[in-house]
Motif scaffolding. Structure first.
Motif, PDB file in Angstrom:
ATOM      1  N   SER A 259      39.133  34.269  47.668  1.00 20.76           N
ATOM      2  CA  SER A 259      38.339  33.959  46.473  1.00 20.76           C
ATOM      3  C   SER A 259      37.350  35.078  46.161  1.00 20.76           C
ATOM      4  CB  SER A 259      37.583  32.644  46.679  1.00 20.76           C
ATOM      5  OG  SER A 259      38.464  31.557  46.766  1.00 20.76           O
ATOM      6  N   ALA A 260      36.712  35.596  47.215  1.00 21.10           N
ATOM      7  CA  ALA A 260      35.753  36.678  47.015  1.00 21.10           C
ATOM      8  C   ALA A 260      36.450  37.957  46.571  1.00 21.10           C
ATOM      9  CB  ALA A 260      34.961  36.915  48.300  1.00 21.10           C
ATOM     10  N   VAL A 261      37.634  38.214  47.134  1.00 22.58           N
ATOM     11  CA  VAL A 261      38.394  39.405  46.742  1.00 22.58           C
ATOM     12  C   VAL A 261      38.830  39.300  45.287  1.00 22.58           C
ATOM     13  CG1 VAL A 261      40.559  40.659  47.121  1.00 22.58           C
ATOM     14  CG2 VAL A 261      39.143  40.001  49.074  1.00 22.58           C
ATOM     15  N   VAL A 262      39.307  38.137  44.889  1.00 25.05           N
ATOM     16  CA  VAL A 262      39.722  37.948  43.497  1.00 25.05           C
ATOM     17  C   VAL A 262      38.553  38.210  42.556  1.00 25.05           C
ATOM     18  CG1 VAL A 262      40.379  36.194  41.796  1.00 25.05           C
ATOM     19  CG2 VAL A 262      41.658  36.410  43.942  1.00 25.05           C
ATOM     20  N   ASP A 263      37.376  37.706  42.887  1.00 26.08           N
ATOM     21  CA  ASP A 263      36.193  37.943  42.046  1.00 26.08           C
ATOM     22  C   ASP A 263      35.900  39.433  41.920  1.00 26.08           C
ATOM     23  OD1 ASP A 263      35.920  35.217  41.741  1.00 26.08           O
ATOM     24  OD2 ASP A 263      34.301  35.019  43.220  1.00 26.08           O
ATOM     25  N   GLU A 264      36.004  40.166  43.026  1.00 23.83           N
ATOM     26  CA  GLU A 264      35.753  41.608  43.002  1.00 23.83           C
ATOM     27  C   GLU A 264      36.819  42.344  42.197  1.00 23.83           C
ATOM     28  OE1 GLU A 264      33.357  43.693  44.195  1.00 23.83           O
ATOM     29  OE2 GLU A 264      32.118  41.970  44.743  1.00 23.83           O
ATOM     30  N   LEU A 265      38.061  41.932  42.342  1.00 23.16           N
ATOM     31  CA  LEU A 265      39.136  42.562  41.569  1.00 23.16           C
ATOM     32  C   LEU A 265      38.921  42.371  40.072  1.00 23.16           C
ATOM     33  CD1 LEU A 265      42.224  41.462  43.705  1.00 23.16           C
ATOM     34  CD2 LEU A 265      41.487  43.831  43.345  1.00 23.16           C
TER      35      LEU A 265
ATOM     36  N   VAL B 155      49.921  44.664  46.021  1.00 23.07           N
ATOM     37  CA  VAL B 155      49.883  43.356  46.685  1.00 23.07           C
ATOM     38  C   VAL B 155      48.786  43.367  47.739  1.00 23.07           C
ATOM     39  CG1 VAL B 155      51.131  41.696  48.115  1.00 23.07           C
ATOM     40  CG2 VAL B 155      52.354  42.959  46.326  1.00 23.07           C
ATOM     41  N   ILE B 156      47.987  42.298  47.752  1.00 25.55           N
ATOM     42  CA  ILE B 156      46.996  42.092  48.811  1.00 25.55           C
ATOM     43  C   ILE B 156      47.358  40.778  49.490  1.00 25.55           C
ATOM     44  CG2 ILE B 156      44.565  41.813  49.388  1.00 25.55           C
ATOM     45  CD1 ILE B 156      43.852  43.357  46.871  1.00 25.55           C
ATOM     46  N   HIS B 157      47.783  40.876  50.726  1.00 28.73           N
ATOM     47  CA  HIS B 157      48.267  39.704  51.464  1.00 28.73           C
ATOM     48  C   HIS B 157      47.172  39.194  52.389  1.00 28.73           C
ATOM     49  CE1 HIS B 157      50.626  36.978  53.780  1.00 28.73           C
ATOM     50  NE2 HIS B 157      50.709  37.759  54.848  1.00 28.73           N
ATOM     51  N   LEU B 158      46.582  38.051  52.012  1.00 24.97           N
ATOM     52  CA  LEU B 158      45.476  37.462  52.773  1.00 24.97           C
ATOM     53  C   LEU B 158      45.809  36.076  53.319  1.00 24.97           C
ATOM     54  CD1 LEU B 158      42.570  38.383  50.306  1.00 24.97           C
ATOM     55  CD2 LEU B 158      43.265  39.626  52.369  1.00 24.97           C
TER      56      LEU B 158
ATOM     57  N   MET C  41      34.950  45.884  50.313  1.00 29.82           N
ATOM     58  CA  MET C  41      35.740  46.836  51.081  1.00 29.82           C
ATOM     59  C   MET C  41      37.213  46.756  50.712  1.00 29.82           C
ATOM     60  SD  MET C  41      36.842  47.055  55.025  1.00 29.82           S
ATOM     61  CE  MET C  41      38.346  46.207  54.487  1.00 29.82           C
ATOM     62  N   VAL C  42      37.726  45.543  50.529  1.00 32.24           N
ATOM     63  CA  VAL C  42      39.133  45.382  50.184  1.00 32.24           C
ATOM     64  C   VAL C  42      39.455  46.084  48.865  1.00 32.24           C
ATOM     65  CG1 VAL C  42      40.916  43.720  49.555  1.00 32.24           C
ATOM     66  CG2 VAL C  42      39.404  43.241  51.483  1.00 32.24           C
ATOM     67  N   VAL C  43      38.621  45.879  47.858  1.00 33.23           N
ATOM     68  CA  VAL C  43      38.894  46.471  46.552  1.00 33.23           C
ATOM     69  C   VAL C  43      38.768  47.996  46.613  1.00 33.23           C
ATOM     70  CG1 VAL C  43      38.183  46.561  44.136  1.00 33.23           C
ATOM     71  CG2 VAL C  43      38.230  44.378  45.342  1.00 33.23           C
ATOM     72  N   ARG C  44      37.787  48.486  47.345  1.00 30.05           N
ATOM     73  CA  ARG C  44      37.697  49.942  47.509  1.00 30.05           C
ATOM     74  C   ARG C  44      38.887  50.483  48.285  1.00 30.05           C
ATOM     75  NH1 ARG C  44      31.592  52.324  47.790  1.00 30.05           N
ATOM     76  NH2 ARG C  44      30.683  50.963  46.195  1.00 30.05           N
ATOM     77  N   GLY C  45      39.364  49.707  49.254  1.00 32.47           N
ATOM     78  CA  GLY C  45      40.551  50.125  49.990  1.00 32.47           C
ATOM     79  C   GLY C  45      41.767  50.205  49.092  1.00 32.47           C
ATOM     80  N   LEU C  46      41.898  49.248  48.190  1.00 34.92           N
ATOM     81  CA  LEU C  46      42.993  49.269  47.230  1.00 34.92           C
ATOM     82  C   LEU C  46      42.947  50.532  46.382  1.00 34.92           C
ATOM     83  CD1 LEU C  46      45.286  47.901  45.552  1.00 34.92           C
ATOM     84  CD2 LEU C  46      43.474  46.825  44.198  1.00 34.92           C
ATOM     85  N   GLU C  47      41.760  50.911  45.978  1.00 39.98           N
ATOM     86  CA  GLU C  47      41.603  52.020  45.042  1.00 39.98           C
ATOM     87  C   GLU C  47      41.553  53.393  45.708  1.00 39.98           C
ATOM     88  OE1 GLU C  47      39.030  49.354  41.798  1.00 39.98           O
ATOM     89  OE2 GLU C  47      38.002  50.679  43.214  1.00 39.98           O
ATOM     90  N   LYS C  48      41.197  53.440  47.015  1.00 40.47           N
ATOM     91  CA  LYS C  48      40.916  54.750  47.612  1.00 40.47           C
ATOM     92  C   LYS C  48      41.616  55.045  48.935  1.00 40.47           C
ATOM     93  CE  LYS C  48      36.760  56.388  47.336  1.00 40.47           C
ATOM     94  NZ  LYS C  48      35.296  56.603  47.454  1.00 40.47           N
ATOM     95  N   ALA C  49      42.059  54.059  49.674  1.00 36.52           N
ATOM     96  CA  ALA C  49      42.547  54.308  51.029  1.00 36.52           C
ATOM     97  C   ALA C  49      43.941  54.941  51.018  1.00 36.52           C
ATOM     98  CB  ALA C  49      42.583  53.012  51.838  1.00 36.52           C
ATOM     99  N   PRO C  50      44.160  55.979  51.815  1.00 35.93           N
ATOM    100  CA  PRO C  50      45.495  56.582  51.928  1.00 35.93           C
ATOM    101  C   PRO C  50      46.474  55.633  52.600  1.00 35.93           C
ATOM    102  CG  PRO C  50      43.786  58.077  52.762  1.00 35.93           C
ATOM    103  CD  PRO C  50      43.152  56.723  52.584  1.00 35.93           C
TER     104      PRO C  50
ATOM    105  N   VAL D  21      47.545  43.045  40.243  1.00 38.21           N
ATOM    106  CA  VAL D  21      47.472  42.831  41.681  1.00 38.21           C
ATOM    107  C   VAL D  21      47.879  41.400  42.008  1.00 38.21           C
ATOM    108  CG1 VAL D  21      46.034  42.996  43.738  1.00 38.21           C
ATOM    109  CG2 VAL D  21      45.537  44.469  41.762  1.00 38.21           C
ATOM    110  N   PHE D  22      48.847  41.263  42.904  1.00 35.83           N
ATOM    111  CA  PHE D  22      49.282  39.953  43.381  1.00 35.83           C
ATOM    112  C   PHE D  22      48.585  39.675  44.705  1.00 35.83           C
ATOM    113  CE2 PHE D  22      52.727  37.604  45.859  1.00 35.83           C
ATOM    114  CZ  PHE D  22      52.440  36.362  45.299  1.00 35.83           C
ATOM    115  N   VAL D  23      47.889  38.532  44.786  1.00 36.14           N
ATOM    116  CA  VAL D  23      47.097  38.182  45.965  1.00 36.14           C
ATOM    117  C   VAL D  23      47.622  36.891  46.572  1.00 36.14           C
ATOM    118  CG1 VAL D  23      44.791  37.709  46.871  1.00 36.14           C
ATOM    119  CG2 VAL D  23      45.067  39.276  44.931  1.00 36.14           C
TER     120      VAL D  23
END
Length: 300
Positions: free
Chosen positions: A14-20, A68-71, A204-213, A3-5
């Protein structure tokens, strides 16, 4: 997943990276400075030096990743045109790099400007199109890439993503209160801001990456709307300051650039997001964070 952030060393990033990393993903992150790069490297993140003015670097990072997660955002509130242009350029670059791949592309957005006299829902489309619009119309631009086989997902964050270490809107309002000697709120203080704790937003971001259509709009919202009068009262308690209404005509002078935001009614729901992702916010509320020292260096 690789995943490229962008914005990987920022407040939400920073929080998203920790969760990833906790979820077992491999992360590469865009870093503008040596300090940011060192911070990411210490976590085990592969660093790509660059910023939003480096489209070639952004494209290379996107092409080398599986998602890619663009923040990142310039957040130049004194010159919105610059921020909007950079945001649109980054989204265009990432979308073009991922076109035809089916790979996930999640991008940060918000609920500002979407309110219609009721809480914004995930079903409400953004009215912003084109480079001259807020955020350069980036949400709609990204979602248009679904037709080019990009798994685009919009991440709509609450106006305050709060927690210890936050340097965003609540920190700015706290600094203004200390400078002015009063914790102010606009008018009668009944306008509201949606809120979410940074750890809940990251989950939520990480779950969105893994599950959101593809084509989803996700709402990082834990509290539908906290009255600005309550926010000011909590800031007053945190810094032992009086609390007072600021006449709407005086809001721009009193609060500066943030006054226009603080006077808005920015409310949203997240019921559809919670059901879709199996995500339940569990972090502190905004008032709890203010009351327990997140912005004043007090108790955790």
């Amino acid at each position: 997943m690789r995943v490229f952030v962008t914005g990987a060393s920022g407040w939400i990033g920073s929080a998203v990276v920790d969760e990833l990393l906790a979820a077992g993903h491999e992360v590469s992150g865009l870093a503008r400075s040596a300090a940011s790069a060192a911070k990411l490297e210490a976590k085990g993140v592969q660093v790509r030096r660059g910023d939003l003015d480096d489209p070639a670097g952004i494209r290379a990072g996107a092409e080398a990743a599986e998602a890619v997660i663009h923040l990142a955002n310039k957040h130049d509130f004194a010159n919105q045109a610059v921020s909007n242009a950079a945001e649109r350029g980054a989204v265009q670059t990432i979308g073009d790099a991922l076109a035809g791949s089916g790979r996930p592309f999640l991008l940060a957005s918000g609920i500002g400007g979407l309110t219609q006299g009721r809480p914004v829902t995930e079903a409400d489309p953004s009215p912003f199109h084109g480079p001259e619009s807020p955020r350069g119309g980036s949400e709609n631009l990204a979602l248009e890439f679904v037709d080019r086989d990009v798994h685009s997902v919009s991440l709509r964050f609450s106006p305050t993503v709060h927690g210890t270490g936050d340097h965003g809107f609540i920190a700015v309002l706290s600094a203004i209160a200390r400078e002015k000697g009063v914790a102010g709120y606009p008018g009668d203080g009944t306008n509201r801001w949606a809120a979410v704790h940074v750890t809940d937003a990251a989950r939520m971001v990480v779950r969105g990456l893994e599950k959101a259509p593809a084509g989803s709009r996700l709402h990082a919202v834990a509290e539908e709307g906290v009255p600005t009068k309550d926010i000011a009262a909590a800031i007053g308690r945190a810094f032992d300051l009086p609390v007072a209404s600021i006449d709407p005509a005086d809001v721009p002078e009193h609060f500066g650039w943030i006054g226009g935001f603080f006077a808005l009614d920015l409310v949203a729901t997240s019921g559809a997001t919670q059901e879709l992702l199996g995500w339940t916010p569990t972090g502190k509320t905004l008032i709890e964070d203010l009351d327990t020292g997140a912005y004043s260096g007090g108790r955790e």
